[in-house]
Write an enzyme that holds these catalytic residues in place. Structure first.
Site, mmCIF file in Angstrom:
data_model
loop_
_atom_site.group_PDB
_atom_site.id
_atom_site.type_symbol
_atom_site.label_atom_id
_atom_site.label_comp_id
_atom_site.label_asym_id
_atom_site.label_seq_id
_atom_site.Cartn_x
_atom_site.Cartn_y
_atom_site.Cartn_z
ATOM 1 C CG ASP A 131 -2.240 5.522 12.250
ATOM 2 O OD1 ASP A 131 -1.748 6.035 13.374
ATOM 3 O OD2 ASP A 131 -1.636 4.828 10.998
ATOM 4 C CG ASP A 137 -6.797 -3.621 12.099
ATOM 5 O OD1 ASP A 137 -5.821 -4.611 11.660
ATOM 6 O OD2 ASP A 137 -6.482 -2.001 12.730
ATOM 7 C CD GLU A 160 -1.912 -0.288 17.533
ATOM 8 O OE1 GLU A 160 -0.796 -0.946 18.236
ATOM 9 O OE2 GLU A 160 -2.722 0.004 16.123
ATOM 10 C CD GLU A 161 -7.838 -2.108 16.433
ATOM 11 O OE1 GLU A 161 -8.047 -0.966 16.071
ATOM 12 O OE2 GLU A 161 -6.205 -1.845 15.793
ATOM 13 C CG ASP A 179 -0.869 -3.334 17.559
ATOM 14 O OD1 ASP A 179 -1.872 -4.158 17.081
ATOM 15 O OD2 ASP A 179 -0.598 -3.532 16.688
ATOM 16 C CG LEU A 181 -4.283 -8.319 12.534
ATOM 17 C CD1 LEU A 181 -3.646 -9.953 13.011
ATOM 18 C CD2 LEU A 181 -5.387 -8.940 11.765
ATOM 19 C CG ASP A 182 1.816 -4.294 14.222
ATOM 20 O OD1 ASP A 182 1.924 -3.225 14.786
ATOM 21 O OD2 ASP A 182 2.487 -4.413 13.387
ATOM 22 C CD GLU A 342 2.267 -1.371 18.172
ATOM 23 O OE1 GLU A 342 2.890 0.058 18.061
ATOM 24 O OE2 GLU A 342 1.774 -1.243 16.871
HETATM 25 O O1 LIG Z 1 5.137 3.104 7.731
HETATM 26 P P1 LIG Z 1 5.915 2.829 8.627
HETATM 27 O O2 LIG Z 1 6.559 3.950 9.596
HETATM 28 O O3 LIG Z 1 7.372 2.269 7.943
HETATM 29 O O4 LIG Z 1 5.169 1.961 9.918
HETATM 30 C C1 LIG Z 1 5.454 0.674 9.689
HETATM 31 C C2 LIG Z 1 5.087 0.323 10.647
HETATM 32 O O5 LIG Z 1 3.650 0.585 11.243
HETATM 33 C C3 LIG Z 1 2.980 -0.079 11.076
HETATM 34 O O6 LIG Z 1 1.990 -1.139 10.494
HETATM 35 C C4 LIG Z 1 1.647 -0.605 12.143
HETATM 36 O O7 LIG Z 1 1.102 0.612 12.191
HETATM 37 P P2 LIG Z 1 -0.332 0.757 11.842
HETATM 38 O O8 LIG Z 1 -0.216 0.947 14.443
HETATM 39 O O9 LIG Z 1 -1.018 1.750 11.812
HETATM 40 O O10 LIG Z 1 -1.117 -0.574 11.655
HETATM 41 C C5 LIG Z 1 4.060 -1.873 11.468
HETATM 42 O O11 LIG Z 1 3.181 -2.862 11.827
HETATM 43 C C6 LIG Z 1 4.420 -1.817 10.897
HETATM 44 O O12 LIG Z 1 5.963 -1.756 11.225
#
Ligand SMILES: O=P(O)(O)OC[C@H]1O[C@](O)(COP(=O)(O)O)[C@@H](O)[C@@H]1O
Length: 405
Positions: A131, A137, A160-161, A179, A181-182, A342
């Site tokens: 992560d 981000d 989140e950051e 968040d 930049l998701d 989120e």
């Molecule tokens: O690895 P997984 O469980 O499929 O998770 C993917 C999910 O994680 C995310 O990338 C968010 O994770 P981060 O907050 O670590 O960026 C979402 O955009 C995505 O839906």
């Protein structure tokens, strides 16, 4: 480029003494939604669209007419005095959020974003593992922080950051959770990403507490207290989808004018979709209930007698946007996504579009977050699909081995 990381306040956990008090504070002020139902956007010719056939259909929201045939309505007009009139403070804040998101849209589309992504000095901050915040981000976080600060309307921003919420302006009427930049792990492949935000009122009855404490408590409000929430999808189009407590509406960025134009007023998520969205490589880590649900609907043996299709972008905003448009369920059954940044904002949008957001058992918006970065399983989607999914009981993935991708 430096990212301010605040680490001091005891792991950002709600102190026990507040666990009972905070929900009570949530009755203040009464939440009979802020905004009048009457909605009208003034007509404007589509000069910049040059008769492209782009039409905002007239739709009825809660009995009121919104949007104008062959006219356009910008986000600013929509929320302003001639529109739903969310109040001057929120109009100013939204204007700054829009501006920040336009900058992020330009950044993710820039030919230089990949070189930014290779500034290794910014990546791999220890302790985050998979992560680890990516450079984009961090830049996006700074863009949002600076816009919120410049707005003068935000008391506290929780991102989140950042490890801890940042206190910005005494007397700022709002609290913003975000968040920035998701989905940024997708950026090198030009897969869509998104910004998520939620806006609460500042809890003025906490004003006399020490800064760290009131910053945290303001950020841990339940999702039911949201005044507004939204996401911005950076994809083939840049789409800002928002709710101010009366419906969910999407605005598409017109790059020729820089305006977000109302293109999807009063989105109604279909009560049934034929799509499930999940990382099903995790199948063997799922509990029995979730496996049975997916096995059932993909064979067309569920309550809706059609075979479901799978769609999974692995970018939450994009997966949710498709779900709002076409229906179905977008889920991440493991404890991965975060309730504050989120779960709550996206559940608010889904509920306002007639769907449901849950952790597989409980309504997200009714849950009291006790930790700033609290993670949970997240299921968002069509009402009937969500009811069917939850009827399988056992849908939360409890084992969560360290996935590499
Ligand atoms: O690895 P997984 O469980 O499929 O998770 C993917 C999910 O994680 C995310 O990338 C968010 O994770 P981060 O907050 O670590 O960026 C979402 O955009 C995505 O839906």
């Amino acid at each position: 480029m430096q990212t301010p990381r605040v680490t001091s306040y005891s792991a950002q956990v709600l102190p026990p003494k507040y666990r009972y008090i905070l929900p009570k504070l949530h009755n203040f002020p009464p939440k009979g939604h802020l905004f009048p139902q009457s909605i009208f956007c003034r007509k404007r010719r589509m000069a910049s669209l040059g008769g492209s056939g782009f039409v905002v259909r007239s739709q009825v929201v809660d009995g009121s007419s919104i949007g104008v045939d062959n006219g356009i309505c910008t986000l600013n007009e929509y929320v302003g005095k001639g529109g739903i009139d969310v109040g001057d403070d929120l109009v100013v804040l939204l204007d700054h959020i829009q501006y920040a998101c336009k900058r992020i849209a330009a950044l993710v589309a820039s030919p230089f974003n990949s070189s930014l992504g290779k500034q290794t000095s910014l990546a791999g901050i220890s302790g985050y593992g998979r992560d680890a915040p990516k450079p984009l981000d961090i830049v996006s976080n700074e863009i949002i922080l600076s816009s919120l600060r410049n707005s003068g309307k935000v008391a506290v921003m929780a991102s989140e950051e950042d490890d801890a919420p940042i206190w910005l302006t005494d007397g700022g009427p709002f609290v913003v959770v975000t968040d920035p930049l998701d989905g940024s792990r997708n950026i090198d492949a030009s897969i869509p990403t998104g910004t998520i935000f939620g806006i609460y009122n500042r809890l003025v009855e906490l004003d006399d507490l020490p800064e760290e404490e009131k910053a945290l408590l303001n950020s841990l409000q339940t999702g039911a207290r949201l005044v507004a929430a939204g996401y911005v999808l950076y994809s083939s189009a840049t789409i800002l989808c928002a709710s101010f407590g009366s419906g969910t509406h999407a605005f598409t960025l017109d790059r020729s004018t820089g305006d977000f134009i109302l293109t999807h007023p009063s989105i109604k998520i279909p009560s049934r979709g034929q799509i499930y969205s999940v990382n099903d490589a995790r199948y063997f880590d799922w509990p029995e209930g979730l496996r049975r649900y997916i096995d059932t609907v993909r064979q067309g043996k569920g309550r809706y007698p059609k075979k479901y299709s799978a769609r999974y972008i692995c970018s939450l905003v994009a997966d949710l946007h498709r779900t709002l448009m076409y229906g179905g369920v977008a889920m991440n059954p493991r404890d991965h996504l975060r309730i504050v940044y989120e779960g709550n904002p996206l559940s608010f949008l889904v509920e306002q579009a007639g769907g449901r957001g849950s952790d597989g058992k409980n309504r997200i918006l009714s849950m009291q977050p006790v930790k700033l970065h609290q993670r949970l399983p997240l299921f968002l989607g069509s009402l009937e699909d969500m009811e069917e999914l939850e009827s399988y009981g056992d849908v939360q993935q409890k084992v969560n081995p360290g996935y590499e991708v």
